[in-house]
Design an enzyme around this catalytic site. Structure first.
Site, PDB file in Angstrom:
ATOM      1  N   GLU A  25       0.802  -1.232   0.000  1.00 18.45           N
ATOM      2  CA  GLU A  25       0.000   0.000   0.000  1.00 18.45           C
ATOM      3  C   GLU A  25       0.834   1.283   0.000  1.00 18.45           C
ATOM      4  O   GLU A  25       0.608   2.180   0.816  1.00 18.45           O
ATOM      5  CB  GLU A  25      -0.982  -0.032   1.180  1.00 18.45           C
ATOM      6  CG  GLU A  25      -1.902  -1.240   1.100  1.00 18.45           C
ATOM      7  CD  GLU A  25      -2.796  -1.435   2.329  1.00 18.45           C
ATOM      8  OE1 GLU A  25      -2.848  -0.549   3.182  1.00 18.45           O
ATOM      9  OE2 GLU A  25      -3.442  -2.495   2.411  1.00 18.45           O
ATOM     10  N   GLU A  56      -6.203 -10.708  -1.260  1.00 18.90           N
ATOM     11  CA  GLU A  56      -7.024 -10.465  -0.053  1.00 18.90           C
ATOM     12  C   GLU A  56      -8.505 -10.421  -0.433  1.00 18.90           C
ATOM     13  O   GLU A  56      -9.247  -9.531   0.009  1.00 18.90           O
ATOM     14  CB  GLU A  56      -6.608  -9.151   0.617  1.00 18.90           C
ATOM     15  CG  GLU A  56      -5.122  -9.063   0.908  1.00 18.90           C
ATOM     16  CD  GLU A  56      -4.704  -7.846   1.719  1.00 18.90           C
ATOM     17  OE1 GLU A  56      -5.586  -7.121   2.227  1.00 18.90           O
ATOM     18  OE2 GLU A  56      -3.484  -7.625   1.839  1.00 18.90           O
TER      19      GLU A  56
HETATM   20  O1  G3I Z   1      -5.394  -8.098  18.986  1.00 25.36           O
HETATM   21  C1  G3I Z   1      -6.117  -6.917  19.456  1.00 25.36           C
HETATM   22  C2  G3I Z   1      -6.920  -7.250  20.648  1.00 25.36           C
HETATM   23  O2  G3I Z   1      -6.070  -7.599  21.706  1.00 25.36           O
HETATM   24  C3  G3I Z   1      -7.780  -6.031  21.030  1.00 25.36           C
HETATM   25  O3  G3I Z   1      -8.613  -6.345  22.094  1.00 25.36           O
HETATM   26  C4  G3I Z   1      -8.630  -5.587  19.839  1.00 25.36           C
HETATM   27  C5  G3I Z   1      -9.422  -4.300  20.148  1.00 25.36           C
HETATM   28  O4  G3I Z   1      -9.762  -3.625  18.949  1.00 25.36           O
HETATM   29  O5  G3I Z   1      -7.771  -5.316  18.778  1.00 25.36           O
HETATM   30  C6  G3I Z   1      -7.028  -6.440  18.354  1.00 25.36           C
HETATM   31  O6  G3I Z   1      -6.208  -6.107  17.283  1.00 25.36           O
HETATM   32  C7  G3I Z   1      -6.851  -5.880  16.063  1.00 25.36           C
HETATM   33  C8  G3I Z   1      -6.282  -6.861  15.049  1.00 25.36           C
HETATM   34  O7  G3I Z   1      -6.793  -6.579  13.759  1.00 25.36           O
HETATM   35  C9  G3I Z   1      -6.611  -8.325  15.362  1.00 25.36           C
HETATM   36  O8  G3I Z   1      -7.980  -8.547  15.270  1.00 25.36           O
HETATM   37  C10 G3I Z   1      -6.568  -4.450  15.627  1.00 25.36           C
HETATM   38  O9  G3I Z   1      -7.223  -3.556  16.489  1.00 25.36           O
HETATM   39  C11 G3I Z   1      -7.027  -4.242  14.235  1.00 25.36           C
HETATM   40  O10 G3I Z   1      -6.579  -2.952  13.790  1.00 25.36           O
HETATM   41  C12 G3I Z   1      -6.426  -5.285  13.333  1.00 25.36           C
HETATM   42  O11 G3I Z   1      -6.953  -5.108  12.043  1.00 25.36           O
HETATM   43  C13 G3I Z   1      -6.277  -5.743  10.989  1.00 25.36           C
HETATM   44  C14 G3I Z   1      -5.892  -4.673   9.955  1.00 25.36           C
HETATM   45  O12 G3I Z   1      -5.339  -5.292   8.808  1.00 25.36           O
HETATM   46  C15 G3I Z   1      -4.835  -3.737  10.499  1.00 25.36           C
HETATM   47  O13 G3I Z   1      -3.629  -4.413  10.680  1.00 25.36           O
HETATM   48  C16 G3I Z   1      -7.212  -6.773  10.374  1.00 25.36           C
HETATM   49  O14 G3I Z   1      -7.403  -7.840  11.286  1.00 25.36           O
HETATM   50  C17 G3I Z   1      -6.624  -7.302   9.069  1.00 25.36           C
HETATM   51  O15 G3I Z   1      -7.581  -8.093   8.412  1.00 25.36           O
HETATM   52  C18 G3I Z   1      -6.254  -6.141   8.164  1.00 25.36           C
HETATM   53  O16 G3I Z   1      -5.644  -6.658   6.998  1.00 25.36           O
HETATM   54  C19 G3I Z   1      -5.271  -5.682   6.016  1.00 25.36           C
HETATM   55  C20 G3I Z   1      -4.030  -6.211   5.298  1.00 25.36           C
HETATM   56  O17 G3I Z   1      -3.020  -6.512   6.236  1.00 25.36           O
HETATM   57  C21 G3I Z   1      -3.544  -5.211   4.253  1.00 25.36           C
HETATM   58  N1  G3I Z   1      -4.613  -4.830   3.349  1.00 25.36           N
HETATM   59  C22 G3I Z   1      -5.852  -4.402   3.940  1.00 25.36           C
HETATM   60  C23 G3I Z   1      -6.360  -5.444   4.941  1.00 25.36           C
HETATM   61  C24 G3I Z   1      -7.692  -5.047   5.519  1.00 25.36           C
HETATM   62  O18 G3I Z   1      -7.567  -3.885   6.277  1.00 25.36           O
END
Ligand code: G3I
Length: 377
Positions: A162, A267
């Site tokens: 990205e 994805e």
């Molecule tokens: O693990 C913590 C947990 O301890 C906490 O209680 C909770 C509260 O919100 O958050 C949890 O972490 C979250 C994590 O996903 C695991 O579920 C983060 O807040 C959340 O920001 C994170 O989101 C991920 C996002 O990328 C940001 O990294 C998504 O799961 C994941 O599907 C998403 O994937 C991205 C690709 O890497 C790149 N392209 C876009 C795609 C979708 O956004």
């Protein structure tokens, strides 16, 4: 009477135990079971899934069996991102990444590393770096350590994720701000040196859209002209049932392939929920307030909507099959609807249905529509 009951009890217990053993054996056999998507598409391209911590730990036997039956490529949804794998300058956490790679190796799967250089989910110490030399040192340590650790074991890396704005210009990331656009070349060259056998990808959302695609092609041409090894481009494929960009997808496959790159759909998911802001893509920082109107299917997806999704997935896969010589992999961003990030983005706590398997990891009409297509050897 009492002893007969006791004997009956023993017999029933023995039967139950035998049943359990048989079930475990079946589940284990299921690990090697053929007949899934990966088998139907084995002559065309890899069928992949992003997996979360529970799935890396094989916490749910049903999800674990489904992963092995249906998919032959895995990507870690979160645990190789900078903030998780290297939270501090000298601290690395390889617990889940090691398990992830071992899982893929155990089952002979294609293993994708996601992702080395991304402005989001960065470790705070990297965000604070303001100096080019310091950033280059951080990038070097990060890529050398991680790619080096999994040398010969990870098949391909999303090296840069990205890096582009929607108009095709370079995004103002901490890397661009400190090192200028040279960070792109540096990242790919470091990855190539750390594991010369691994494939290296540029990965982004909306790069099938004309302006962003043009920017992406220009960026890749520059990298190639600088002698950078880049093997593939990852079109993320976060799309909406409101309209998949089939024509742009086809043009993208052709144009990226003309650069000598393999095309990966990295994805894929199709959101089924309303999006009045016409938001496209996957900008994770976007978040909006919820309402019942914005969460119309809290209990189940209406049959007509399931059919609509099945038609969309079938048309998409028809298109990808038409270009199977250029498409290397199609990875879904999750296994079942219950695990999808789209239940929380761009509005928290909604019930979405973007994947081929439901919340119980059962196949949906969309799965059948993709399985129905004839894949010629
Ligand atoms: O693990 C913590 C947990 O301890 C906490 O209680 C909770 C509260 O919100 O958050 C949890 O972490 C979250 C994590 O996903 C695991 O579920 C983060 O807040 C959340 O920001 C994170 O989101 C991920 C996002 O990328 C940001 O990294 C998504 O799961 C994941 O599907 C998403 O994937 C991205 C690709 O890497 C790149 N392209 C876009 C795609 C979708 O956004």
């Amino acid at each position: 009477m009492k002893s007969i009951k006791f004997i009956q009890f023993l017999a029933i217990t023995a039967l139950l135990l035998a049943g359990c053993k048989e079930e475990t054996a079946q589940q284990e056999a299921g690990a090697q079971e053929a007949g899934g998507l990966k088998d139907a598409y084995k002559d065309a391209f890899y069928i992949g899934a992003a997996i979360n911590a529970d799935q890396i730990n094989e916490a749910d036997p049903k999800a674990a069996a489904l992963l092995l039956k249906e998919f032959n490529s895995i990507t870690p949804e979160n645990h190789m991102k900078w903030m998780h794998i290297q939270p501090g300058p000298d601290s690395f956490d390889f617990a889940l990444p090691d398990k992830f790679v071992a899982l893929g190796e155990k089952h002979g799967m294609n293993i994708v590393g996601h992702t080395l250089v991304w402005h989001s989910q960065l470790a705070p110490f990297v965000e604070q770096i303001k100096d080019a030399a310091e950033m280059e040192a951080a990038l070097t340590k990060h890529i050398n350590t991680i790619v080096g650790r999994y040398k010969g074991r990870v098949n391909g890396w999303d090296v840069v994720n990205e890096a582009l704005n929607e108009d095709g210009t370079l995004r103002e990331t901490p890397f661009l701000k400190t090192m200028g656009e040279g960070y792109l070349e540096k990242a790919f060259k470091l990855a190539a040196a750390a594991d010369p056998e691994a494939e290296l990808y540029y990965n982004d959302y909306n790069i099938e859209q004309p302006a962003k695609r043009a920017g992406c092609i220009a960026m890749i041409k520059k990298l190639q002209a600088a002698g950078v090894k880049i093997d593939g481009v990852g079109i993320q494929g976060h799309w909406s049932i409101a309209g998949l960009p089939y024509e742009d997808i086809e043009k993208s496959v052709e144009e990226f392939s003309a650069l000598g790159l393999k095309v990966h759909f990295t994805e894929v998911d199709i959101t089924m929920l309303p999006n009045p802001w016409d938001l496209k893509g996957a900008e994770v920082n976007q978040n909006f307030p919820g309402s019942p109107y914005m969460n119309p299917y809290p209990d189940s997806l209406p049959v007509a909507k399931q059919e609509e999704q099945a038609v969309a997935y079938q048309r998409l896969f028809e298109l990808l099959l038409k270009h199977r010589d250029k498409v290397e992999r199609v990875t879904f961003w999750g296994i079942g609807d219950g695990n999808s990030w789209l239940n929380g983005w761009p509005i928290k706590d909604r019930t979405n249905y973007p994947l081929l398997f439901d919340r119980n990891f059962e196949p949906k009409p969309a799965y059948n529509s993709v399985m129905e297509l004839k894949v010629k050897p």
